[in-house]
Scaffold this active site. Structure first.
Site, PDB file in Angstrom:
ATOM      1  N   TYR A 168     -45.674  32.517  32.566  1.00  0.00           N
ATOM      2  CA  TYR A 168     -45.689  33.987  32.426  1.00  0.00           C
ATOM      3  C   TYR A 168     -44.323  34.568  32.780  1.00  0.00           C
ATOM      4  O   TYR A 168     -43.708  35.277  31.973  1.00  0.00           O
ATOM      5  CB  TYR A 168     -46.776  34.605  33.323  1.00  0.00           C
ATOM      6  CG  TYR A 168     -46.584  36.089  33.555  1.00  0.00           C
ATOM      7  CD1 TYR A 168     -46.690  37.006  32.506  1.00  0.00           C
ATOM      8  CD2 TYR A 168     -46.273  36.581  34.834  1.00  0.00           C
ATOM      9  CE1 TYR A 168     -46.494  38.373  32.721  1.00  0.00           C
ATOM     10  CE2 TYR A 168     -46.085  37.943  35.046  1.00  0.00           C
ATOM     11  CZ  TYR A 168     -46.189  38.829  33.992  1.00  0.00           C
ATOM     12  OH  TYR A 168     -45.993  40.173  34.200  1.00  0.00           O
ATOM     13  N   THR A 215     -40.906  42.564  35.233  1.00  0.00           N
ATOM     14  CA  THR A 215     -41.615  42.306  36.492  1.00  0.00           C
ATOM     15  C   THR A 215     -40.691  41.656  37.513  1.00  0.00           C
ATOM     16  O   THR A 215     -39.738  40.955  37.132  1.00  0.00           O
ATOM     17  CB  THR A 215     -42.821  41.377  36.211  1.00  0.00           C
ATOM     18  OG1 THR A 215     -43.280  40.820  37.438  1.00  0.00           O
ATOM     19  CG2 THR A 215     -42.453  40.210  35.309  1.00  0.00           C
ATOM     20  N   ASP A 216     -41.001  41.844  38.799  1.00  0.00           N
ATOM     21  CA  ASP A 216     -40.206  41.168  39.842  1.00  0.00           C
ATOM     22  C   ASP A 216     -40.394  39.656  39.791  1.00  0.00           C
ATOM     23  O   ASP A 216     -39.606  38.915  40.383  1.00  0.00           O
ATOM     24  CB  ASP A 216     -40.567  41.721  41.235  1.00  0.00           C
ATOM     25  CG  ASP A 216     -42.027  41.499  41.639  1.00  0.00           C
ATOM     26  OD1 ASP A 216     -42.824  41.061  40.796  1.00  0.00           O
ATOM     27  OD2 ASP A 216     -42.354  41.774  42.815  1.00  0.00           O
ATOM     28  N   GLU A 217     -41.436  39.190  39.084  1.00  0.00           N
ATOM     29  CA  GLU A 217     -41.700  37.744  39.065  1.00  0.00           C
ATOM     30  C   GLU A 217     -40.586  36.968  38.377  1.00  0.00           C
ATOM     31  O   GLU A 217     -40.475  35.755  38.546  1.00  0.00           O
ATOM     32  CB  GLU A 217     -43.058  37.458  38.414  1.00  0.00           C
ATOM     33  CG  GLU A 217     -44.179  38.143  39.164  1.00  0.00           C
ATOM     34  CD  GLU A 217     -45.564  37.639  38.829  1.00  0.00           C
ATOM     35  OE1 GLU A 217     -45.708  36.474  38.430  1.00  0.00           O
ATOM     36  OE2 GLU A 217     -46.512  38.429  38.962  1.00  0.00           O
ATOM     37  N   LYS A 272     -41.359  36.460  30.477  1.00  0.00           N
ATOM     38  CA  LYS A 272     -40.841  37.814  30.759  1.00  0.00           C
ATOM     39  C   LYS A 272     -39.312  37.764  30.957  1.00  0.00           C
ATOM     40  O   LYS A 272     -38.590  38.649  30.490  1.00  0.00           O
ATOM     41  CB  LYS A 272     -41.518  38.407  32.000  1.00  0.00           C
ATOM     42  CG  LYS A 272     -42.998  38.695  31.860  1.00  0.00           C
ATOM     43  CD  LYS A 272     -43.323  39.807  30.883  1.00  0.00           C
ATOM     44  CE  LYS A 272     -42.891  41.166  31.345  1.00  0.00           C
ATOM     45  NZ  LYS A 272     -43.342  42.228  30.390  1.00  0.00           N
TER      46      LYS A 272
END
Ligand code: NAD
Length: 340
Positions: free
Chosen positions: A148, A123-125, A152
């Site tokens: 989270y 994810t870009d997060e 990741k």
């Protein structure tokens, strides 16, 4: 190609399983999913009759099961995750187990059984938060801000190590926020659509000015498909729609499309550590793999709203379950207050 799709009963995984079966007549798909609250067999109902599709109910942390499956397949596309940031604030341990340990179990099985292609759906997060300008590139340092995104990012580091150490054919995709059919109604767009269809308020965090880059799930699936077939081992591919919107813009758009009043907007206390802005530079996957999104946001959001209007039988039971869980939690608070 025989592909294990982990987390394939969730939002993006179920769309991806359908995409592969529709696009590649010679491919087989095995979904491995433990069916957490976010997993839903109803999202795979139409695929169950396909002889090239198989569902396995199981946990990505179950090394015996994962090894058995890896011995029968050529590729793994790893979606399975705890994916809701808000939940990671109250239960970070579950995120470490599924998102990090689960990834290591899969990588080990992939190594042992000579899996030919492995895609880690990240994810870009993992890049953290941007100021008002600039874009995340694949070279942006990782700076995750929530449990989270930290889980990741940790998984991504394990994937990287399996390329550097064991020269495995692993690739990572980092995509922006997805929307579209089969999206669990705890996430912003489906929550707002389903609340508004009940004339209930839509909760907007803080000042509503957090910015996300939205991409239709079908375009994300197409990007993952390209990386699976043509990506270069060891590489990372950012995926994004070049479609930045503030949360309040999204809210007002959905309100307008459903003909509802702005009075249903309810500002709520901001999420701790809430990243201000995400924006993706997807030029590498466009240039190297020829990826192009097919949806623009206006057509995509119309299609999504139509889907929720015509699939109440899919989301109503999920909404009821979520309401029951919220009522039970509220009762528990009252019971505990009375005890103390
Ligand atoms: P989701 O929460 O809808 O689905 C996750 C699925 O994983 C569920 O079916 C769940 O049952 C399954 N699962 C959870 N723990 C498992 C375990 N231990 N073993 C087997 N299955 C398990 O998530 P999503 O939105 O479809 O996201 C899929 C992936 O894409 C995630 O890895 C997420 O980080 C990533 N991603 C999501 C977005 C987005 O906007 N939704 C954007 C970029 C990347």
């Amino acid at each position: 190609m025989r592909i294990i799709v982990t987390g394939g009963a969730g939002f993006i995984g179920s769309n991806f399983a359908r995409h592969v079966l529709n696009t590649h007549p010679d491919h087989q798909v095995t979904v491995l999913d433990v069916l957490t609250y976010a997993g839903n067999l109803a999202s795979l109902e139409d695929l169950q009759v396909n002889p090239r599709f198989r569902f396995v109910h199981g946990d990505v942390c179950d090394a015996v099961l994962v090894n058995e499956l890896a011995s029968q397949h050529d590729a793994i596309v790893h979606f399975a995750a705890e994916s809701h940031v808000d939940r990671s604030l109250s239960e970070p341990g579950v995120f470490v187990r599924t998102n990090v340990e689960g990834t290591v179990v899969l990588l080990e099985a992939a190594r042992r059984h000579g899996i030919q292609r492995y895609v880690q759906v990240s994810t870009d997060e993992v890049y953290g938060s941007l100021g008002p300008t600039g874009l995340f590139t694949e070279a942006t340092p990782l700076a995750p801000n929530s449990p989270y995104s930290a889980s990741k990012a940790s998984a991504d580091m394990m994937v990287r190590s399996y390329f550097e150490t064991f020269h495995m054919p692993v690739m990572i995709t980092r995509c922006s926020n997805n929307y579209g059919p089969f999206h669990f109604p705890e996430k912003l767009i489906p929550l707002f659509i389903t609340n508004l269809l009940h004339d209930e308020p839509v909760p907007v965090y803080g000042d509503g000015l957090n910015v996300r880059d939205w991409l239709h799930v079908a375009d994300h699936c197409q990007a993952i498909d390209l990386v699976l077939h043509a990506g270069t081992p060891g590489e990372i591919y950012n995926v994004g729609g070049n479609n930045e919107r503030t949360n309040i813009e999204i809210t007002q758009l959905v309100l307008a499309k459903l003909g509802k009043s702005d009075s249903l907007i309810k500002y709520v206390q901001d999420r701790p550590g809430h990243d201000r802005r995400y924006a993706i530079d997807a030029s590498k996957i466009r240039r190297e793999l020829g990826w192009q999104p097919r949806y623009n946001f206006d057509t995509g959001i119309d299609q999504t709203i139509d889907w929720y209007l015509s699939h109440r039988d899919w989301w109503l039971p999920l909404r009821e379950k979520a309401l029951d869980a919220r009522r039970a939690a509220a009762n528990q608070v009252v019971i505990e207050a009375q005890r103390s």
